[in-house]
Design an enzyme around this catalytic site. Sequence first.
Site, PDB file in Angstrom:
ATOM      1  N   ASP A 182      38.824  32.552  42.324  1.00 42.19           N
ATOM      2  CA  ASP A 182      40.224  32.305  42.751  1.00 42.19           C
ATOM      3  C   ASP A 182      41.003  33.622  42.826  1.00 42.19           C
ATOM      4  OD1 ASP A 182      40.130  29.560  43.124  1.00 42.19           O
ATOM      5  OD2 ASP A 182      40.677  29.101  41.050  1.00 42.19           O
TER       6      ASP A 182
ATOM      7  N   LYS B 242      38.247  23.032  35.403  1.00 43.27           N
ATOM      8  CA  LYS B 242      37.986  24.476  35.410  1.00 43.27           C
ATOM      9  C   LYS B 242      37.851  25.072  34.001  1.00 43.27           C
ATOM     10  CE  LYS B 242      40.046  25.616  39.901  1.00 43.27           C
ATOM     11  NZ  LYS B 242      40.997  26.468  40.614  1.00 43.27           N
TER      12      LYS B 242
END
Length: 285
Positions: free
Chosen positions: A110, A73
């Site tokens: 997220d 990420k």
Amino acid sequence: MSNSLTGAAIVGGVCGQPIKHSMSPVIHNAWIAAAGLDAAYVPFAPAADRFETFIDGLRGGAVRGLNVTIPFKERALAAADTASDLARMAGAANLLLFGDDGRIHADNTDGPGLLGAIAVQTPGFDVTAAPLVILGAGGAARGAVAALLLAGAPEVSVVNRTVARARDLADAFGEKVLAHGEDSLPDLLRRAGLVINATSLGLGGDAGPAADLTLTPESAVVMDMVYKPLRTEFLRRAQAAGRRTVDGLEMLLRQAIPTFEAIYGQAPSSAVDVRSLALKLLGEA
Ligand code: NAP
């Protein structure tokens, strides 16, 4: 995956290492099938030392968008040409979008997933109303802090085993974010509106963080980002104390919605019961 792909199919996917257990392909391909789209969502597991080469290759236009998961990420954000505020604040991207001009845009869904899960499972809860406590100071905690601040959280306390890591995180966000060691937890819990486990404790059924959730106000909400098992020990303790809870699976499912919209250009069908699909994959159904 659709059985009738043509040469015009839109291709999306997810990359991580390992990727075998990702639930994202099942979720997105169920939405693709329900909408009858000429599209596919494919898992990729690039070698860890060739992630940037893999991403660079997609500038050619093979894939419209790609979810990114552990351990890529942070590197995904660095590999992009532009980034959303949320991705920049989180210091990580879980979504890369590939433009026709060969440029890569990084985003982070997220945080919206976390806020969406709270809205669905604890309707009426107001993240702006009381101080928030986040256990953990890794990538997931950082993304949560970014989303909660953007949503108007007044004060976020980050509690971590390694206090220096909590301090680094707090320093990156400014005065509304405070760093603490585990010994401050009882005092923080007594005034918490929301407590989130963003450590990896509790994974696989292990004991979760040792926080005494009975100290929290009766109105407090307790969330666990861990979703294997669905009912973690942390959430069980919260429920035993009479607190409302939010599970990590809902966060995972909620982040997939803006992802699908960004890649395939339309909202996923609410007629598909993706939670039931995911529960089957987790062996919880
Ligand atoms: P990470 O960067 O590796 O951070 C792990 C965190 O857990 C650190 O704060 C670490 O503390 C703490 N920790 C680990 N073992 C510990 C122990 N024995 N005692 C106390 N603290 C401990 O991981 P991450 O990417 O932030 O992910 C954290 C969790 O969130 C994972 O379980 C992940 O699966 C979950 N997650 C869920 C979603 C979702 O959609 N539901 C999304 C993202 C992440 P130290 O700094 O002291 O090592």
